[in-house]
Design a protein around this motif. Structure first.
Motif, PDB file in Angstrom:
ATOM      1  N   LEU A  90       0.844  -1.194   0.000  1.00 32.98           N
ATOM      2  CA  LEU A  90       0.000   0.000   0.000  1.00 32.98           C
ATOM      3  C   LEU A  90       0.880   1.246   0.000  1.00 32.98           C
ATOM      4  CD1 LEU A  90      -2.701  -0.935   2.686  1.00 32.98           C
ATOM      5  CD2 LEU A  90      -2.849  -1.202   0.204  1.00 32.98           C
ATOM      6  N   GLY A  91       0.550   2.198  -0.881  1.00 36.58           N
ATOM      7  CA  GLY A  91       1.217   3.494  -0.866  1.00 36.58           C
ATOM      8  C   GLY A  91       0.416   4.418   0.042  1.00 36.58           C
ATOM      9  N   ILE A  92       1.046   4.952   1.086  1.00 33.87           N
ATOM     10  CA  ILE A  92       0.336   5.747   2.090  1.00 33.87           C
ATOM     11  C   ILE A  92       0.847   7.188   2.095  1.00 33.87           C
ATOM     12  CG2 ILE A  92      -0.336   5.905   4.495  1.00 33.87           C
ATOM     13  CD1 ILE A  92      -1.215   3.283   3.356  1.00 33.87           C
ATOM     14  N   GLY A  93      -0.080   8.146   2.030  1.00 36.54           N
ATOM     15  CA  GLY A  93       0.340   9.532   2.095  1.00 36.54           C
ATOM     16  C   GLY A  93      -0.743  10.465   1.581  1.00 36.54           C
ATOM     17  N   PRO A  94      -0.423  11.763   1.447  1.00 36.19           N
ATOM     18  CA  PRO A  94       0.918  12.318   1.677  1.00 36.19           C
ATOM     19  C   PRO A  94       1.264  12.412   3.162  1.00 36.19           C
ATOM     20  CG  PRO A  94      -0.625  14.076   1.195  1.00 36.19           C
ATOM     21  CD  PRO A  94      -1.381  12.795   0.992  1.00 36.19           C
ATOM     22  N   VAL A  95       2.556  12.188   3.443  1.00 36.59           N
ATOM     23  CA  VAL A  95       3.021  12.296   4.814  1.00 36.59           C
ATOM     24  C   VAL A  95       3.179  13.771   5.191  1.00 36.59           C
ATOM     25  CG1 VAL A  95       4.783  11.592   6.463  1.00 36.59           C
ATOM     26  CG2 VAL A  95       4.330  10.170   4.460  1.00 36.59           C
ATOM     27  N   PHE A  96       3.837  14.518   4.303  1.00 35.51           N
ATOM     28  CA  PHE A  96       4.079  15.942   4.508  1.00 35.51           C
ATOM     29  C   PHE A  96       3.452  16.726   3.351  1.00 35.51           C
ATOM     30  CE2 PHE A  96       7.882  13.579   6.064  1.00 35.51           C
ATOM     31  CZ  PHE A  96       7.735  13.827   7.426  1.00 35.51           C
ATOM     32  N   PRO A  97       3.332  18.041   3.472  1.00 33.94           N
ATOM     33  CA  PRO A  97       2.813  18.839   2.353  1.00 33.94           C
ATOM     34  C   PRO A  97       3.649  18.619   1.098  1.00 33.94           C
ATOM     35  CG  PRO A  97       2.911  20.161   4.353  1.00 33.94           C
ATOM     36  CD  PRO A  97       3.611  18.874   4.671  1.00 33.94           C
ATOM     37  N   THR A  98       3.000  18.505  -0.056  1.00 36.42           N
ATOM     38  CA  THR A  98       3.710  18.223  -1.302  1.00 36.42           C
ATOM     39  C   THR A  98       3.188  19.080  -2.442  1.00 36.42           C
ATOM     40  OG1 THR A  98       4.177  16.499  -2.952  1.00 36.42           O
ATOM     41  CG2 THR A  98       2.114  16.304  -1.733  1.00 36.42           C
ATOM     42  N   ASN A  99       4.086  19.414  -3.354  1.00 36.49           N
ATOM     43  CA  ASN A  99       3.718  20.169  -4.554  1.00 36.49           C
ATOM     44  C   ASN A  99       3.689  19.282  -5.792  1.00 36.49           C
ATOM     45  OD1 ASN A  99       3.573  22.700  -3.208  1.00 36.49           O
ATOM     46  ND2 ASN A  99       5.812  22.845  -3.246  1.00 36.49           N
ATOM     47  N   SER A 100       3.962  17.986  -5.627  1.00 34.74           N
ATOM     48  CA  SER A 100       4.018  17.083  -6.776  1.00 34.74           C
ATOM     49  C   SER A 100       2.643  16.821  -7.372  1.00 34.74           C
ATOM     50  CB  SER A 100       4.666  15.752  -6.373  1.00 34.74           C
ATOM     51  OG  SER A 100       6.020  15.951  -6.020  1.00 34.74           O
ATOM     52  N   LYS A 101       1.597  16.935  -6.553  1.00 32.32           N
ATOM     53  CA  LYS A 101       0.233  16.719  -7.032  1.00 32.32           C
ATOM     54  C   LYS A 101      -0.637  17.911  -6.639  1.00 32.32           C
ATOM     55  CE  LYS A 101      -1.761  12.754  -6.829  1.00 32.32           C
ATOM     56  NZ  LYS A 101      -2.408  11.524  -6.341  1.00 32.32           N
ATOM     57  N   SER A 102      -1.335  18.467  -7.616  1.00 35.40           N
ATOM     58  CA  SER A 102      -2.184  19.625  -7.344  1.00 35.40           C
ATOM     59  C   SER A 102      -3.405  19.255  -6.515  1.00 35.40           C
ATOM     60  CB  SER A 102      -2.629  20.259  -8.661  1.00 35.40           C
ATOM     61  OG  SER A 102      -3.343  19.316  -9.459  1.00 35.40           O
ATOM     62  N   ASP A 103      -3.795  17.969  -6.548  1.00 39.17           N
ATOM     63  CA  ASP A 103      -4.977  17.527  -5.810  1.00 39.17           C
ATOM     64  C   ASP A 103      -4.615  16.680  -4.591  1.00 39.17           C
ATOM     65  OD1 ASP A 103      -3.968  15.385  -7.224  1.00 39.17           O
ATOM     66  OD2 ASP A 103      -5.935  14.623  -7.859  1.00 39.17           O
ATOM     67  N   ALA A 104      -3.407  16.870  -4.086  1.00 39.24           N
ATOM     68  CA  ALA A 104      -2.955  16.081  -2.934  1.00 39.24           C
ATOM     69  C   ALA A 104      -3.854  16.313  -1.726  1.00 39.24           C
ATOM     70  CB  ALA A 104      -1.515  16.438  -2.588  1.00 39.24           C
ATOM     71  N   LYS A 105      -4.089  15.256  -0.977  1.00 38.81           N
ATOM     72  CA  LYS A 105      -4.938  15.357   0.206  1.00 38.81           C
ATOM     73  C   LYS A 105      -4.136  15.890   1.397  1.00 38.81           C
ATOM     74  CE  LYS A 105      -8.227  11.844  -1.250  1.00 38.81           C
ATOM     75  NZ  LYS A 105      -9.074  10.703  -0.850  1.00 38.81           N
ATOM     76  N   LYS A 106      -4.837  16.101   2.499  1.00 36.06           N
ATOM     77  CA  LYS A 106      -4.227  16.648   3.703  1.00 36.06           C
ATOM     78  C   LYS A 106      -3.153  15.687   4.226  1.00 36.06           C
ATOM     79  CE  LYS A 106      -5.367  18.237   8.375  1.00 36.06           C
ATOM     80  NZ  LYS A 106      -6.447  18.408   9.376  1.00 36.06           N
ATOM     81  N   PRO A 107      -1.961  16.202   4.555  1.00 38.60           N
ATOM     82  CA  PRO A 107      -0.889  15.347   5.079  1.00 38.60           C
ATOM     83  C   PRO A 107      -1.314  14.638   6.357  1.00 38.60           C
ATOM     84  CG  PRO A 107      -0.045  17.511   4.481  1.00 38.60           C
ATOM     85  CD  PRO A 107      -1.541  17.615   4.410  1.00 38.60           C
ATOM     86  N   ILE A 108      -0.882  13.386   6.491  1.00 41.43           N
ATOM     87  CA  ILE A 108      -1.240  12.615   7.681  1.00 41.43           C
ATOM     88  C   ILE A 108      -0.134  12.632   8.728  1.00 41.43           C
ATOM     89  CG2 ILE A 108      -2.787  11.137   6.366  1.00 41.43           C
ATOM     90  CD1 ILE A 108      -0.675   8.937   6.512  1.00 41.43           C
ATOM     91  N   GLY A 109       1.039  13.110   8.361  1.00 43.76           N
ATOM     92  CA  GLY A 109       2.129  13.224   9.320  1.00 43.76           C
ATOM     93  C   GLY A 109       2.770  11.887   9.671  1.00 43.76           C
ATOM     94  N   VAL A 110       3.837  11.963  10.453  1.00 49.59           N
ATOM     95  CA  VAL A 110       4.570  10.760  10.867  1.00 49.59           C
ATOM     96  C   VAL A 110       3.684   9.869  11.740  1.00 49.59           C
ATOM     97  CG1 VAL A 110       6.554   9.924  12.188  1.00 49.59           C
ATOM     98  CG2 VAL A 110       6.793  11.929  10.717  1.00 49.59           C
ATOM     99  N   GLU A 111       2.877  10.493  12.600  1.00 52.36           N
ATOM    100  CA  GLU A 111       1.987   9.712  13.471  1.00 52.36           C
ATOM    101  C   GLU A 111       0.971   8.933  12.640  1.00 52.36           C
ATOM    102  OE1 GLU A 111       2.476  12.923  13.672  1.00 52.36           O
ATOM    103  OE2 GLU A 111       3.665  13.184  15.502  1.00 52.36           O
ATOM    104  N   GLY A 112       0.468   9.567  11.562  1.00 57.04           N
ATOM    105  CA  GLY A 112      -0.491   8.899  10.699  1.00 57.04           C
ATOM    106  C   GLY A 112       0.110   7.711   9.982  1.00 57.04           C
ATOM    107  N   ILE A 113       1.351   7.862   9.540  1.00 56.46           N
ATOM    108  CA  ILE A 113       2.046   6.761   8.867  1.00 56.46           C
ATOM    109  C   ILE A 113       2.239   5.591   9.822  1.00 56.46           C
ATOM    110  CG2 ILE A 113       4.344   6.054   8.067  1.00 56.46           C
ATOM    111  CD1 ILE A 113       2.725   7.147   5.848  1.00 56.46           C
TER     112      ILE A 113
END
Length: 215
Positions: A90-113
Protein backbone atom coordinates in the motif's frame (compact mmCIF):
# COMPACT_ATOMS: atom_id res chain seq x y z
CA UNK A 1 3.57 11.50 -16.53
CA UNK A 2 0.32 13.00 -15.31
CA UNK A 3 -1.55 16.27 -15.29
CA UNK A 4 -1.53 19.26 -17.68
CA UNK A 5 1.01 18.98 -20.48
CA UNK A 6 1.80 15.31 -19.88
CA UNK A 7 2.40 12.90 -22.72
CA UNK A 8 -0.18 10.41 -23.92
CA UNK A 9 -0.64 7.79 -26.61
CA UNK A 10 2.45 6.68 -28.54
CA UNK A 11 4.69 9.34 -26.98
CA UNK A 12 3.84 8.16 -23.47
CA UNK A 13 4.44 4.54 -24.42
CA UNK A 14 7.84 5.36 -25.90
CA UNK A 15 8.80 7.20 -22.72
CA UNK A 16 7.71 4.20 -20.64
CA UNK A 17 9.73 1.80 -22.79
CA UNK A 18 12.82 4.00 -22.53
CA UNK A 19 12.49 4.23 -18.74
CA UNK A 20 11.84 0.48 -18.50
CA UNK A 21 15.06 -0.21 -20.41
CA UNK A 22 17.03 1.84 -17.88
CA UNK A 23 15.53 0.06 -14.86
CA UNK A 24 16.24 -3.32 -16.44
CA UNK A 25 19.88 -2.34 -16.88
CA UNK A 26 20.14 -1.65 -13.14
CA UNK A 27 17.95 -4.54 -11.97
CA UNK A 28 15.22 -2.24 -10.60
CA UNK A 29 11.53 -3.24 -10.84
CA UNK A 30 9.49 -0.97 -13.16
CA UNK A 31 6.02 -0.13 -11.84
CA UNK A 32 3.59 1.90 -13.95
CA UNK A 33 1.32 4.33 -12.13
CA UNK A 34 -2.41 4.31 -12.96
CA UNK A 35 -2.19 3.16 -16.60
CA UNK A 36 -3.06 -0.54 -16.49
CA UNK A 37 -3.25 -0.88 -20.27
CA UNK A 38 0.22 0.60 -20.71
CA UNK A 39 1.68 -1.65 -18.02
CA UNK A 40 0.25 -4.72 -19.73
CA UNK A 41 1.38 -3.62 -23.20
CA UNK A 42 5.01 -3.14 -22.28
CA UNK A 43 5.17 -6.09 -19.85
CA UNK A 44 6.07 -3.94 -16.84
CA UNK A 45 6.98 -5.52 -13.52
CA UNK A 46 4.02 -3.94 -11.78
CA UNK A 47 1.11 -1.51 -11.70
CA UNK A 48 0.07 0.96 -9.04
CA UNK A 49 -3.50 2.25 -8.82
CA UNK A 50 -5.27 4.87 -6.74
CA UNK A 51 -8.67 5.05 -5.15
CA UNK A 52 -10.23 6.62 -8.27
CA UNK A 53 -8.56 4.34 -10.82
CA UNK A 54 -9.55 0.85 -11.92
CA UNK A 55 -10.47 -1.33 -8.95
CA UNK A 56 -7.41 -3.05 -7.53
CA UNK A 57 -9.32 -6.35 -7.37
CA UNK A 58 -9.89 -6.13 -11.14
CA UNK A 59 -6.23 -5.32 -11.76
CA UNK A 60 -5.28 -8.42 -9.76
CA UNK A 61 -7.45 -10.52 -12.07
CA UNK A 62 -5.96 -8.95 -15.20
CA UNK A 63 -2.34 -9.04 -14.07
CA UNK A 64 -1.87 -11.78 -11.47
CA UNK A 65 1.81 -12.04 -12.40
CA UNK A 66 2.56 -8.38 -11.63
CA UNK A 67 3.52 -6.48 -8.51
CA UNK A 68 0.38 -4.54 -7.58
CA UNK A 69 0.24 -1.50 -5.34
CA UNK A 70 -2.72 0.50 -4.08
CA UNK A 71 -2.84 4.07 -2.75
CA UNK A 72 -4.60 4.49 0.59
CA UNK A 73 -4.71 7.85 2.36
CA UNK A 74 -6.24 7.05 5.72
CA UNK A 75 -7.95 4.48 7.95
CA UNK A 76 -11.35 5.01 6.30
CA UNK A 77 -10.00 4.32 2.80
CA UNK A 78 -8.21 1.24 4.09
CA UNK A 79 -11.49 -0.09 5.48
CA UNK A 80 -13.34 0.70 2.23
CA UNK A 81 -10.68 -1.09 0.18
CA UNK A 82 -12.10 -4.43 1.37
CA UNK A 83 -10.36 -7.61 0.27
CA UNK A 84 -6.68 -6.91 -0.45
CA UNK A 85 -5.92 -10.39 -1.79
CA UNK A 86 -3.35 -10.22 -4.57
CA UNK A 87 -2.17 -6.72 -3.68
CA UNK A 88 1.49 -6.55 -2.66
CA UNK A 89 1.83 -3.21 -0.90
CA UNK A 90 0.00 0.00 0.00
CA UNK A 91 1.22 3.49 -0.87
CA UNK A 92 0.34 5.75 2.09
CA UNK A 93 0.34 9.53 2.10
CA UNK A 94 0.92 12.32 1.68
CA UNK A 95 3.02 12.30 4.81
CA UNK A 96 4.08 15.94 4.51
CA UNK A 97 2.81 18.84 2.35
CA UNK A 98 3.71 18.22 -1.30
CA UNK A 99 3.72 20.17 -4.55
CA UNK A 100 4.02 17.08 -6.78
CA UNK A 101 0.23 16.72 -7.03
CA UNK A 102 -2.18 19.62 -7.34
CA UNK A 103 -4.98 17.53 -5.81
CA UNK A 104 -2.95 16.08 -2.93
CA UNK A 105 -4.94 15.36 0.21
CA UNK A 106 -4.23 16.65 3.70
CA UNK A 107 -0.89 15.35 5.08
CA UNK A 108 -1.24 12.62 7.68
CA UNK A 109 2.13 13.22 9.32
CA UNK A 110 4.57 10.76 10.87
CA UNK A 111 1.99 9.71 13.47
CA UNK A 112 -0.49 8.90 10.70
CA UNK A 113 2.05 6.76 8.87
CA UNK A 114 2.85 4.82 12.03
CA UNK A 115 -0.87 4.24 12.67
CA UNK A 116 -1.37 2.99 9.09
CA UNK A 117 1.62 0.69 9.46
CA UNK A 118 -0.01 -1.08 12.39
CA UNK A 119 -3.46 -1.14 10.75
CA UNK A 120 -2.34 -2.40 7.35
CA UNK A 121 -2.16 -6.14 6.66
CA UNK A 122 0.32 -5.35 3.87
CA UNK A 123 3.73 -3.64 3.71
CA UNK A 124 3.36 0.12 3.34
CA UNK A 125 5.36 2.68 1.39
CA UNK A 126 5.28 6.25 2.68
CA UNK A 127 5.07 9.02 0.07
CA UNK A 128 4.44 12.75 -0.12
CA UNK A 129 6.68 15.71 0.67
CA UNK A 130 9.62 13.54 1.75
CA UNK A 131 13.06 15.11 1.34
CA UNK A 132 16.52 15.06 2.89
CA UNK A 133 15.51 17.25 5.83
CA UNK A 134 12.60 15.10 7.05
CA UNK A 135 13.41 11.60 5.80
CA UNK A 136 15.13 10.77 9.11
CA UNK A 137 11.75 10.93 10.88
CA UNK A 138 10.48 8.12 8.66
CA UNK A 139 13.65 6.04 8.79
CA UNK A 140 13.13 5.77 12.54
CA UNK A 141 9.80 3.97 11.94
CA UNK A 142 9.39 0.21 11.30
CA UNK A 143 8.02 0.80 7.78
CA UNK A 144 9.54 -1.07 4.82
CA UNK A 145 9.47 1.63 2.14
CA UNK A 146 9.75 5.32 1.30
CA UNK A 147 8.98 6.92 -2.08
CA UNK A 148 10.14 10.33 -3.29
CA UNK A 149 9.57 12.37 -6.44
CA UNK A 150 10.71 16.00 -6.30
CA UNK A 151 13.56 15.29 -3.88
CA UNK A 152 15.32 13.51 -6.75
CA UNK A 153 13.74 14.67 -10.01
CA UNK A 154 14.08 18.38 -9.21
CA UNK A 155 17.53 18.14 -7.67
CA UNK A 156 20.39 20.00 -9.35
CA UNK A 157 22.66 17.08 -8.55
CA UNK A 158 20.71 13.80 -8.58
CA UNK A 159 23.59 11.67 -7.29
CA UNK A 160 24.13 13.99 -4.33
CA UNK A 161 20.37 14.11 -3.64
CA UNK A 162 20.21 10.32 -3.42
CA UNK A 163 23.28 10.31 -1.18
CA UNK A 164 21.64 12.84 1.17
CA UNK A 165 18.44 10.76 1.35
CA UNK A 166 20.39 7.63 2.23
CA UNK A 167 22.79 9.27 4.69
CA UNK A 168 20.48 9.08 7.77
CA UNK A 169 19.89 5.35 7.27
CA UNK A 170 23.62 4.75 6.98
CA UNK A 171 24.14 6.72 10.19
CA UNK A 172 21.51 4.65 11.99
CA UNK A 173 23.06 1.40 10.75
CA UNK A 174 26.54 2.50 11.81
CA UNK A 175 25.24 3.23 15.33
CA UNK A 176 23.58 -0.19 15.52
CA UNK A 177 26.76 -1.93 14.40
CA UNK A 178 28.79 0.03 16.93
CA UNK A 179 26.44 -0.87 19.80
CA UNK A 180 25.91 -4.46 18.60
CA UNK A 181 22.70 -4.85 20.66
CA UNK A 182 21.46 -8.26 21.75
CA UNK A 183 17.97 -8.71 20.30
CA UNK A 184 15.61 -11.26 21.86
CA UNK A 185 13.05 -12.73 19.44
CA UNK A 186 10.11 -15.09 19.76
CA UNK A 187 9.44 -16.60 16.33
CA UNK A 188 7.68 -19.59 14.84
CA UNK A 189 9.45 -22.65 13.47
CA UNK A 190 9.59 -21.26 9.92
CA UNK A 191 11.10 -17.77 10.21
CA UNK A 192 13.86 -17.80 12.90
CA UNK A 193 16.75 -18.12 10.45
CA UNK A 194 15.47 -15.31 8.24
CA UNK A 195 14.93 -13.00 11.21
CA UNK A 196 18.30 -13.87 12.74
CA UNK A 197 20.09 -13.25 9.43
CA UNK A 198 18.38 -9.85 9.05
CA UNK A 199 19.35 -8.77 12.58
CA UNK A 200 22.93 -9.93 12.05
CA UNK A 201 23.08 -8.07 8.73
CA UNK A 202 22.28 -4.70 10.33
CA UNK A 203 24.69 -5.26 13.22
CA UNK A 204 22.70 -6.85 16.02
CA UNK A 205 23.20 -10.13 17.87
CA UNK A 206 20.03 -12.24 17.70
CA UNK A 207 18.82 -14.69 20.33
CA UNK A 208 15.92 -16.79 19.09
CA UNK A 209 13.14 -18.43 21.10
CA UNK A 210 10.15 -20.47 19.95
CA UNK A 211 8.28 -20.04 23.22
CA UNK A 212 7.93 -17.01 25.51
CA UNK A 213 8.68 -19.22 28.53
CA UNK A 214 12.14 -19.99 27.13
CA UNK A 215 13.23 -16.42 27.89
Amino acid sequence: EKGPGSLDGEAKEQLAKAAFAITRRYGVPFIVNDDVELALRIGADGIHVGQTDELASEVVKRAPHMIIGLTVHNKEELERSGDLAGIDYLGIGPVFPTNSKSDAKKPIGVEGILEMHYLSPLPIVAIGGIHQHNVKELLALPIPGIAVISAITKAENVEEAVHQLLRPSRTILSKIKKLNPIVLNVANAVTPQYVADAISFIGGSPIMFEDTEDG
